[in-house]
Design a protein around this motif. Structure first.
Motif, mmCIF file in Angstrom:
data_model
loop_
_atom_site.group_PDB
_atom_site.id
_atom_site.type_symbol
_atom_site.label_atom_id
_atom_site.label_comp_id
_atom_site.label_asym_id
_atom_site.label_seq_id
_atom_site.Cartn_x
_atom_site.Cartn_y
_atom_site.Cartn_z
ATOM 1 N N GLN B 68 -11.699 29.610 -9.345
ATOM 2 C CA GLN B 68 -11.553 28.234 -8.876
ATOM 3 C C GLN B 68 -10.105 27.817 -9.079
ATOM 4 O O GLN B 68 -9.488 28.128 -10.100
ATOM 5 N N PHE B 69 -9.583 27.103 -8.120
ATOM 6 C CA PHE B 69 -8.200 26.666 -8.161
ATOM 7 C C PHE B 69 -8.098 25.244 -8.697
ATOM 8 O O PHE B 69 -9.104 24.552 -8.856
ATOM 9 N N SER B 70 -6.861 24.808 -8.935
ATOM 10 C CA SER B 70 -6.653 23.487 -9.546
ATOM 11 C C SER B 70 -7.142 22.352 -8.640
ATOM 12 O O SER B 70 -7.439 21.261 -9.129
ATOM 13 N N ASN B 71 -7.255 22.602 -7.342
ATOM 14 C CA ASN B 71 -7.766 21.559 -6.436
ATOM 15 C C ASN B 71 -9.285 21.664 -6.267
ATOM 16 O O ASN B 71 -9.854 21.039 -5.381
ATOM 17 N N SER B 72 -9.932 22.450 -7.108
ATOM 18 C CA SER B 72 -11.387 22.676 -7.159
ATOM 19 C C SER B 72 -11.905 23.605 -6.065
ATOM 20 O O SER B 72 -13.082 23.974 -6.112
ATOM 21 N N ARG B 73 -11.070 23.995 -5.123
ATOM 22 C CA ARG B 73 -11.517 24.985 -4.140
ATOM 23 C C ARG B 73 -11.880 26.284 -4.862
ATOM 24 O O ARG B 73 -11.289 26.612 -5.897
ATOM 25 N N SER B 74 -12.857 26.984 -4.321
ATOM 26 C CA SER B 74 -13.320 28.189 -4.995
ATOM 27 C C SER B 74 -13.391 29.349 -4.000
ATOM 28 O O SER B 74 -13.585 29.148 -2.791
ATOM 29 N N GLU B 75 -13.218 30.525 -4.511
ATOM 30 C CA GLU B 75 -13.407 31.748 -3.735
ATOM 31 C C GLU B 75 -14.354 32.663 -4.504
ATOM 32 O O GLU B 75 -14.367 32.667 -5.736
ATOM 33 N N MET B 76 -15.130 33.428 -3.756
ATOM 34 C CA MET B 76 -15.881 34.510 -4.386
ATOM 35 C C MET B 76 -15.513 35.810 -3.696
ATOM 36 O O MET B 76 -15.216 35.840 -2.494
ATOM 37 N N ASN B 77 -15.486 36.858 -4.459
ATOM 38 C CA ASN B 77 -15.086 38.169 -3.982
ATOM 39 C C ASN B 77 -16.193 39.170 -4.270
ATOM 40 O O ASN B 77 -16.789 39.147 -5.356
ATOM 41 N N VAL B 78 -16.456 40.015 -3.308
ATOM 42 C CA VAL B 78 -17.390 41.112 -3.531
ATOM 43 C C VAL B 78 -16.641 42.399 -3.214
ATOM 44 O O VAL B 78 -16.114 42.566 -2.096
ATOM 45 N N SER B 79 -16.552 43.275 -4.172
ATOM 46 C CA SER B 79 -15.842 44.542 -3.959
ATOM 47 C C SER B 79 -16.849 45.657 -3.696
ATOM 48 O O SER B 79 -18.036 45.532 -4.004
ATOM 49 N N THR B 80 -16.362 46.724 -3.115
ATOM 50 C CA THR B 80 -17.183 47.906 -2.834
ATOM 51 C C THR B 80 -18.541 47.509 -2.250
ATOM 52 O O THR B 80 -19.604 47.715 -2.845
ATOM 53 N N LEU B 81 -18.486 46.903 -1.089
ATOM 54 C CA LEU B 81 -19.694 46.342 -0.469
ATOM 55 C C LEU B 81 -20.781 47.391 -0.268
ATOM 56 O O LEU B 81 -20.512 48.548 0.095
ATOM 57 N N GLU B 82 -22.014 46.946 -0.486
ATOM 58 C CA GLU B 82 -23.200 47.775 -0.247
ATOM 59 C C GLU B 82 -24.039 47.095 0.836
ATOM 60 O O GLU B 82 -23.923 45.884 1.057
ATOM 61 N N LEU B 83 -24.893 47.889 1.478
ATOM 62 C CA LEU B 83 -25.741 47.333 2.534
ATOM 63 C C LEU B 83 -26.573 46.164 2.011
ATOM 64 O O LEU B 83 -26.797 45.175 2.711
ATOM 65 N N GLY B 84 -26.999 46.271 0.768
ATOM 66 C CA GLY B 84 -27.839 45.240 0.160
ATOM 67 C C GLY B 84 -27.116 43.938 -0.115
ATOM 68 O O GLY B 84 -27.758 42.954 -0.504
ATOM 69 N N ASP B 85 -25.805 43.920 0.083
ATOM 70 C CA ASP B 85 -25.049 42.676 -0.125
ATOM 71 C C ASP B 85 -25.126 41.769 1.105
ATOM 72 O O ASP B 85 -24.637 40.631 1.072
ATOM 73 N N SER B 86 -25.709 42.277 2.177
ATOM 74 C CA SER B 86 -25.893 41.454 3.371
ATOM 75 C C SER B 86 -26.761 40.255 3.023
ATOM 76 O O SER B 86 -27.889 40.414 2.519
#
Lengths: 113, 116
Positions: B68-86
């Motif tokens: 989360q950044f200082s302006n409250s915006r947020s990011e999420m990251n998923v690495s090494t994607l798997e089919l089940g992450d759909s």
């Protein structure tokens, strides 16, 4: 752990029929309870909530009463409309939010004209 | 008042790749939570950020991370994607309530991630 159980449906009703969607829960402490609605292709919208026992949440003709003795939070509406067709999720929040919202599987409601 | 905005709305990625999803909360909201929605598992809590700190975390592998950044915006990251992450990834923001956890959560429309 926390859990929420609700009928999954689909539940099909005619317009102007009475609606009940059952929801029961298991939680530590005294959770807050919610009903969310999800329309096709959309995110979740908070429909109503209750934060303590015997509270009644209401919105847009929908009502639900927090029943601690039966650990239930059933959703009711006296006369449904076609526009009420959506997926309804019962959810709880407890323990200061450490586990986030715990959702039921959702109930798909279809209202026929 | 603008609602919770998630970008992009749709993503298609290849197995093994990584992905970053973005969430802009409602102005003034400092808490941002992320959820994964799948037909099999339903809605599951990923994590929650408050004032740039991860405050709570669900039961997901370390491939799922956020910030989360200082302006409250947020990011999420998923690495090494798997089919089940759909899944549909939903972000929710909550207004401040004296620094404690607020029961009111406002959801965005979600990002639909497809892993092929």
């Amino acid at each position: 752990g926390n859990s929420v159980t609700q009928m999954e449906g689909p539940v099909t009703l005619s317009e102007e029929a009475f609606l009940t969607i059952n929801c029961t829960y298991t939680a530590t402490g005294y959770p807050s309870l919610f009903w969310y609605v999800q329309y096709p292709g959309e995110g979740l919208q908070l429909l109503l909530k209750a934060t303590k026992a015997d509270d009644k949440g209401s919105n847009k003709g929908f009502e639900a009463t927090y029943r601690k003795e039966t650990t239930s939070f059933h959703l009711e509406k006296g006369s449904v409309q076609v526009s009420d067709s959506a997926v309804y999720f019962c959810a709880l929040l407890s323990g200061g939010g450490a586990d986030g919202l715990t959702f039921g599987k959702g109930t798909h409601l279809i209202i026929q004209p | 008042k603008a609602g919770v905005t998630q970008t992009p709305r749709y993503l298609i990625k290849t197995r093994g790749q990584q992905v970053t999803l973005s969430c802009s909360p409602i102005s003034g909201h400092r808490s941002v939570s992320w959820y994964q929605q799948t037909p099999g598992q339903g809605l599951q809590f990923l994590f929650e950020y408050f004032s740039e700190t991860q405050r709570n975390k669900g039961n997901f592998p370390g491939r799922f991370s956020g910030r989360q950044f200082s302006n409250s915006r947020s990011e999420m990251n998923v690495s090494t994607l798997e089919l089940g992450d759909s899944a549909l990834y939903l972000c929710a923001s909550s207004p401040p309530l004296g620094g404690t956890y607020n029961t009111e959560a406002f959801f965005g429309q979600g990002t639909r991630l497809t892993v092929v």
